[in-house]
Write an enzyme that holds these catalytic residues in place. Sequence first.
Site: not given
Ligand SMILES: NC(=O)c1ccc[n+]([C@@H]2O[C@H](COP(=O)([O-])OP(=O)(O)OC[C@H]3O[C@@H](n4cnc5c(N)ncnc54)[C@H](OP(=O)(O)O)[C@@H]3O)[C@@H](O)[C@H]2O)c1
Length: 311
Positions: A73, A114, A138
């Site tokens: 994401a 989210t 977002y």
């Molecule tokens: N983090 C939060 O607080 C939060 C809260 C609520 C919901 N969520 C949801 O939970 C899920 C997991 O989140 P997370 O925290 O594990 O996210 P994260 O750690 O930011 O990981 C997202 C991954 O997506 C990759 N990505 C981004 N843009 C890309 C692209 N264009 N092509 C290929 N890969 C790409 C990133 O690569 P790079 O590292 O190279 O950018 C990263 O490895 C997501 O759906 C998020 O929206 C997260």
Amino acid sequence: MSEMQSPAANPPATPRILIVGNAGQLGRELERLFAGLGPLIAVDRESVDLADADQTRALVRRAEPDLILNAAAYTAVDRAESEPELAHAINAQAPRVLAEEAVERNALLVHYSTDYVFDGSKPEPWIESDAPNPLNVYGASKLAGEQAVAAAGGKHLIFRTSWVYGPHGSNFLLTMLRLARERDRLSIVDDQIGAPTTSIELAGATHAIVSGILAGRFGAAQAWSGLYHMTSSGSVSWFGFAQAIFARASAVLGVKTPALTAIASKDYPTPAARPRNSVLSNAKLRARFGVQLAPWEIALDETLERLRKYE
Ligand SMILES: NC(=O)c1ccc[n+]([C@@H]2O[C@H](COP(=O)([O-])OP(=O)(O)OC[C@H]3O[C@@H](n4cnc5c(N)ncnc54)[C@H](OP(=O)(O)O)[C@@H]3O)[C@@H](O)[C@H]2O)c1
């Protein structure tokens, strides 16, 4: 073979698995847990740019999965305000393509969304049927992603979660631990309430649910396909979370505790507005799958312990 299944049938007991975004917080934990469930291909940005619909489509066609786990994401909430097209491409267009391809193959798509789809105005925990009203780019892009996955009409699970953190990546816990080394005083927002949820717990709950589906325990897809809230139990403000982190991290990791000051969101202006109450009700998840994530305090202990032991 998956091509022979009816749309309502469950994926095969040993599915071919595609994990998208395996270098992210959640993707990493998913890869660790799902490795034993079937042949697995896990990709990150280096293998596919999800902003490119053709690349995304080609990836699925190459991998021929029965199960797609989309952990990727665009998660930079503030930066999304100045990059709305890119946020939309990754958070809405890419899930739409994954969902369309999943339908083609009769595969199950697991997708994450989210708490920021809500505006935070409700005093009680939000339920799945509450009307979303995102306050920022977002949240709007993630809402469009949810809607695209549902509209594709295939077998899907959308798990809305909140305040994700874990032993790796960019998150509040690791930021607090770093700031504790750099500063003596920290000001933390105290008027946004949510449920900190670990990547470890999210991956574990996803694995339990998907394993149950594969074993036929939850019936056919019409019975389980849909949108569910999936967060740790309980709730806390960012300030309260920081207090809990330092109370425990000083004991477990020997981190020195900075002086903490509670502040209001208006005193910490950010490009993206955030909801005041982000707490999600997990009642539907519990009722449908019998799965309940641990209280956030327990999950915090588990994460700090992982940091102490291995990471
Ligand atoms: N983090 C939060 O607080 C939060 C809260 C609520 C919901 N969520 C949801 O939970 C899920 C997991 O989140 P997370 O925290 O594990 O996210 P994260 O750690 O930011 O990981 C997202 C991954 O997506 C990759 N990505 C981004 N843009 C890309 C692209 N264009 N092509 C290929 N890969 C790409 C990133 O690569 P790079 O590292 O190279 O950018 C990263 O490895 C997501 O759906 C998020 O929206 C997260």
